[in-house]
Design an enzyme around this catalytic site. Structure first.
Site, PDB file in Angstrom:
ATOM      1  N   SER A   8       0.915  -0.903   0.085  1.00 57.40           N
ATOM      2  CA  SER A   8       0.427  -0.214   0.367  1.00 57.40           C
ATOM      3  C   SER A   8       0.963   1.068   0.146  1.00 57.40           C
ATOM      4  CB  SER A   8      -0.773  -0.076   1.225  1.00 57.40           C
ATOM      5  OG  SER A   8      -1.461   1.271   1.076  1.00 57.40           O
ATOM      6  N   HIS A   9       0.488   2.326  -0.122  1.00 61.46           N
ATOM      7  CA  HIS A   9       0.399   3.592  -0.590  1.00 61.46           C
ATOM      8  C   HIS A   9       0.879   4.081   1.182  1.00 61.46           C
ATOM      9  CE1 HIS A   9       0.251   3.877  -3.886  1.00 61.46           C
ATOM     10  NE2 HIS A   9       0.698   4.495  -4.538  1.00 61.46           N
ATOM     11  N   SER A  10       0.940   3.356   1.569  1.00 65.05           N
ATOM     12  CA  SER A  10      -0.045   4.084   3.031  1.00 65.05           C
ATOM     13  C   SER A  10       0.350   2.492   3.948  1.00 65.05           C
ATOM     14  CB  SER A  10      -1.565   4.692   3.857  1.00 65.05           C
ATOM     15  OG  SER A  10      -1.042   4.365   5.024  1.00 65.05           O
TER      16      SER A  10
END
Lengths: 789, 198
Positions: A8-10
């Site tokens: 994930s980007h986060s």
């Protein structure tokens, strides 16, 4: 048991998803690892981290990668490439949504299912939620996603090209036929002009396709993809065999007829010197917004009004077609433009952003028309006029006024509060006899632009504010007289003045190409100020000795990005060639509040006239500045150019600019062109001597110089008498400047230069160059010849 | 030489960070500038190992970009340099022909990685024409590539995005120059500044 990697980007999102998933199985679930966020804790993905995570969780049964969006896919696929090939074969990247897919996969994996089965289950992860929320049986079909192995076949892209045979190229009508033909085909098509590199543009917008300017003999190129790509190519090919629906032979015959007529079709249809003629005509109010009877409502209502207006105008044009046969082509083109999806989309977008339908129409069509104005092809430029007619018609329809004969307008005298650049750009020379402003000053840029287009302007006459629409008025732009409902004797006087002026203009024109020399034999260079290619053309025809100033920011006024070096080189060379290689002075970008330039942003300032404008802005955009100088340096290999720096206040500014000029010239392998400054700040005039050694020439900008020296705003009718450019104080400064700069040529480029009454005074004070409005060259040369010195 | 090329690119990206973010704000999530600066700072900090040659150095550059850029530009630029260095490993003397092959391999890698086509409004719309221009010019290939890159960059304004976050905007992405295309044009411009013409 397979392993699962969450990408994930986060970082936080991935960790939380894993926590949630771990709750689904009490113990003995699959190995889970995250590869999320950047090393410094920001949003992003890292293929290296992903591949490491995959290696970590693999126990030989394979790995499923679950991810969010966008670059996570790119990074995951790249990560797979980093793996040992045997491991890579055991990795699947899931197309499932992150949270639902992860949860389903964890449960399936914990049950011992093998990789492809787990992936399949994850793909249907939305079924539960969808079934719960869906109202029909179709929901499960949405989830028929194949689980993706790392590679996917590349979409097919077809290329198709044709050499255009249409004499006017792909103009509005053929473009419209392309749009219509492709409308029902399921394919994505982009079109480009392969001969000039313009494009690509979407093939569903007729205005964009016309703006590609694919001319006869050039190549139209299409790139096609999508389910019916082949069919689309077939459609285009078929259309091309019929020359895109145009009867070429008939067009050629018509063209032959036109060119054999006695009067050649001029590029500009203006009469030179037109802006100095007396004007007689009915008044039309052009005040904006609510004052002209249009009360904006909320967006939904505005959209309805727009739809109704478009319908009325379309009906009206369709009806006209049957009565005005000669204009049928124009009417058809207008109806096609009216139906242009892209234009409608832009208007609708503005309305939803809060503009009134009236403003949305004005702005969208106005700027589109301005784009057409800049095209090379005369036929296409005429389409810009069509757009302006459309805009006028839509305006009338929105105000629920009869569309009647206004479309082939009885020309009128336009009444405005003041004339700014945006307004001047929208002036329609065919329906506007002249402009009267109730309020504004006499030499704002808008006024100058209108004058340059041959439209007479009378400024600062509040007495016309309340007169009825249609009242006949007359004015003399030279003597500043205004008559309301003039009687016969006035009309006669005006006619006499016009014929005198026309005769003088005729005489001047006959001698325009020759050098202007005073009684004592002093040669005064009479050049022209140029803000468009049209101006350059006119200047050349009028016999201008040089171009004294190219207002580059006006030339590129409609751009939101700075033009490239190549773009600029082409433009500057074109201007130079138009002038037959006589010197052309390029003024560096001169953004200011009354001439905002799209690519220099505009910060709000309390006192813009005394703030960041002209050269001061260049310090914040040194790249754009250097690019312009570079373009000038490169263009100088082919044509004769000089550089003019606006708004110079200190010696340091000149030194810096000189350094940049010298550097780019060295890089381009040319001798630096002549460098000059605009003397428009009193400080520069007073301290001119300290610049002298750095300059090759100077030009006095009397417009701004007279404002700053007398502390009076030239756009403010109340103090217009104090802003006069021929005031003693200004003339003193002119004299002082020429004395201090006695070794170099000093010219004047402000409006004062275009005033024949001031010529003698300027020459007497040492001015040797005058850069005037293009239409005034002949007359000023005559004025020079009458100087008894 | 290649080291200077990337250092020059890093400088441009540093000064242009605001512009890249601004463009990305219109049609993406506003962080292309920040991402590129982060990636390129790490690249500039790399110490080239002795004897690794251009190929080994570019591989390091690629891995650094992949790790540190964060957004889509990481894998895309990373793949570009990875594929390019692959060619340079086999043919390490950087003549015009070798650079052509390397850059073309890089561009093809980008097309595959991002599944980009011309007209999708991505950095591919700059890199592909620029590399074509490079191949066609034997006198000043880097200059030709840079000029072509610049004009291609501006043409992306007329394209409708179909990749990345900008694709969510559809026709609203019109009129804005693509940020990835912008940084790619700066990469080529930096090349023209530093790399010698043949």
């Amino acid at each position: 048991m397979i392993g699962i990697v969450v990408v994930s980007h986060s970082h936080a999102l991935a960790e939380a998803a894993v926590e949630l998933a771990e709750q689904m199985v009490s113990e003995g679930g699959p190995r889970l690892m995250t590869a999320a966020g950047t090393a410094d804790g920001g949003f992003g993905t890292d293929a290296g981290a992903i591949s490491k995570a995959i290696e970590e969780v693999d126990s030989g049964d394979g790995v499923l990668v679950v991810l969010d969006i966008g670059s996570a896919i790119l990074s995951s696929e790249l990560a797979v490439e980093f793996l040992n090939p045997s491991l890579a074969e055991r990795v699947l990247v899931s197309a499932a949504p992150l949270v639902e897919g992860l949860l389903t996969a964890v449960v399936a994996a914990a049950g011992g299912a093998e990789l492809t089965v787990v992936a399949g289950e994850a793909d249907t992860a939305l079924a539960g939620k969808a079934a719960h929320l869906a109202h029909d049986q179709d929901a499960p079909r949405l989830l028929d996603l194949p689980h993706t192995p790392a590679a996917r076949p590349r979409p097919r892209r077809l290329v198709w090209r044709v050499t255009v045979r249409n004499p006017h190229g792909i103009h509005v009508r053929p473009a419209a036929n392309i749009v219509t033909a492709l409308r029902d085909v399921d394919a994505e098509v982009t079109l480009a002009n392969a001969s000039t590199g313009k494009g690509p543009v979407c093939a569903d917008s007729l205005s964009r396709i016309s703006a590609l300017e694919v001319r006869e003999g050039q190549i139209l190129e299409a790139r096609i993809s999508g389910p019916q790509a082949e069919a689309a190519r077939g459609v285009l090919a078929e259309l091309a065999t019929h020359d895109f629906g145009e009867d070429i032979d008939r067009v050629r015959r018509t063209m032959a007829l036109r060119s054999s007529a006695s009067v050649p079709v001029a590029r500009s249809s203006r009469v030179e010197g037109a802006e100095r003629r007396c004007v007689l005509g009915p008044v039309e109010r052009r005040l904006t917004g609510a004052e002209n009877g249009y009360v904006p409502q909320e967006p939904k209502a505005e959209l309805d009004r727009l739809t109704a207006a478009v319908g009325s105008v379309d009906d009206f044009l369709a009806g006209l077609g049957t009565t005005h046969c000669a204009e049928v082509e124009i009417l058809e083109a207008q109806r096609l433009l009216l139906a242009d999806r892209e234009m409608q989309h832009d208007i609708v977008a503005r309305i939803t952003a809060g503009f009134s339908a009236m403003d949305a129409v004005e702005t969208t069509i106005g700027s589109l028309a301005a784009e057409f104005d800049l095209l090379d092809d005369e036929y296409l430029r005429a389409r810009g006029q069509d757009l302006r007619s459309l805009r006028r018609l839509l305006g009338l329809a929105l105000r629920e006024r009869p569309l009647g004969d206004h479309s082939f307008a009885t020309p009128g005298v336009w009444l405005l509060d003041e004339l700014d650049v945006a307004g001047a750009m929208q002036l329609d020379a065919d329906s506007c006899l002249g402009v009267i402003t109730t309020f504004g000053g006499a030499s704002g840029h808008g006024v100058l632009m209108a004058l340059a287009r041959g439209i007479p302007v009378l400024t600062g006459h509040p007495e016309v504010e309340n007169i009825a629409e249609g009242t006949v008025v007359a004015f003399d732009p030279v003597t500043d007289e205004l008559w309301i409902e003039p009687d016969e004797s006035v009309r006669g006087e005006m006619a006499r003045r016009n014929s005198r002026r026309d005769r003088a203009a005729e005489l001047a024109r006959s001698m325009a190409g020759e050098a202007a020399v005073t009684f004592s034999g002093q040669r005064i260079i009479v050049g022209s100020n140029v803000g468009s290619m049209e101006d350059a053309d006119l200047a050349a025809r009028e016999g201008a000795d040089i171009v004294g100033m190219v207002r580059t920011e006006v030339l590129y006024a409609t751009r939101t990005d700075p033009p490239t070096v190549t773009d600029q080189v082409d433009t500057y060379v074109a201007i130079g060639r138009t002038m037959g290689n006589r010197p052309v002075t390029i003024r560096v970008w001169d953004p200011s509040t009354d001439k905002p330039v799209g690519f220099f942003g505009s910060a709000k300032e309390a006192n813009p006239a005394l703030g960041e404008r002209g050269m001061r802005v260049m310090k914040h955009h040194p790249e754009v500045f250097a690019d312009q100088l570079r373009a000038i340096a490169i263009a100088s290999k082919q044509v004769h150019l000089r550089v003019l720096l606006p708004m110079i206040t200190t010696v340091a500014e000149v030194r810096w600019a000189r350094q940049v000029l010298f550097q780019v010239s060295r890089e381009e392998g040319v001798i630096p062109v002549d460098l000059g400054v605009m003397v428009e700040v009193p400080a520069a005039a007073i301290m001119a001597g300290s610049f002298a050694h750095l300059l090759d020439f100077a030009t006095i900008g009397t417009n701004d110089l007279s404002q700053y020296t007398q502390a009076a705003d030239r756009n403010n009718a109340k103090v217009r008498d104090l802003a006069r450019q021929d005031a003693p104080a200004v003339l003193e400064l002119v004299a002082a400047t020429t004395r201090a700069l006695s070794r170099i040529p000093v010219g004047v480029c402000g409006d004062l230069a275009s005033d024949p009454a001031a010529t003698a005074q300027l020459v007497a004070r040492g001015i040797t160059q005058l850069s005037v409005r293009p239409g005034m060259v002949a007359e000023i040369k005559q004025a020079v010849r009458s100087v008894r010195d | 030489m290649v080291h200077e090329w990337l250092a020059c690119f890093a400088e441009r990206v540093e000064t242009g960070r605001g512009l890249l973010n601004e463009l990305d704000r219109f049609i993406g999530d506003g962080d292309h500038g920040t991402n590129m600066v982060r990636g390129m700072s790490a690249v500039v900090a790399l110490v080239p190992e002795p004897d690794q040659g251009i190929s080994g150095y570019l591989r390091q550059v690629a891995m650094t970009l992949i790790r540190d850029v964060g957004g889509a530009a990481g894998p895309l630029y990373g793949t570009f340099f990875l594929r390019a260095c692959g060619v340079l490993a086999i043919l390490p003397e950087p003549s015009h022909a070798v650079w052509c092959a390397a850059l073309q391999a890089g561009v093809e890698g980008v097309a595959e990685r991002g599944r980009c086509m011309l007209g999708d409004k991505t950095l591919f719309d700059v890199l592909a024409p620029a590399v074509d221009a490079f191949a066609a010019d034997f006198v000043d290939p880097w200059g030709a590539a840079a000029r072509r890159a610049d004009s291609s960059r501006l043409q992306t304004a007329d394209m409708i995005a179909s990749k990345g976050r900008a694709a969510f905007l559809g026709t609203r992405s019109l009129g804005v120059v693509d940020p990835g295309a912008t940084s790619a044009s700066w990469l080529m411009a930096a090349g023209a500044e530093v790399m010698p013409s043949s």
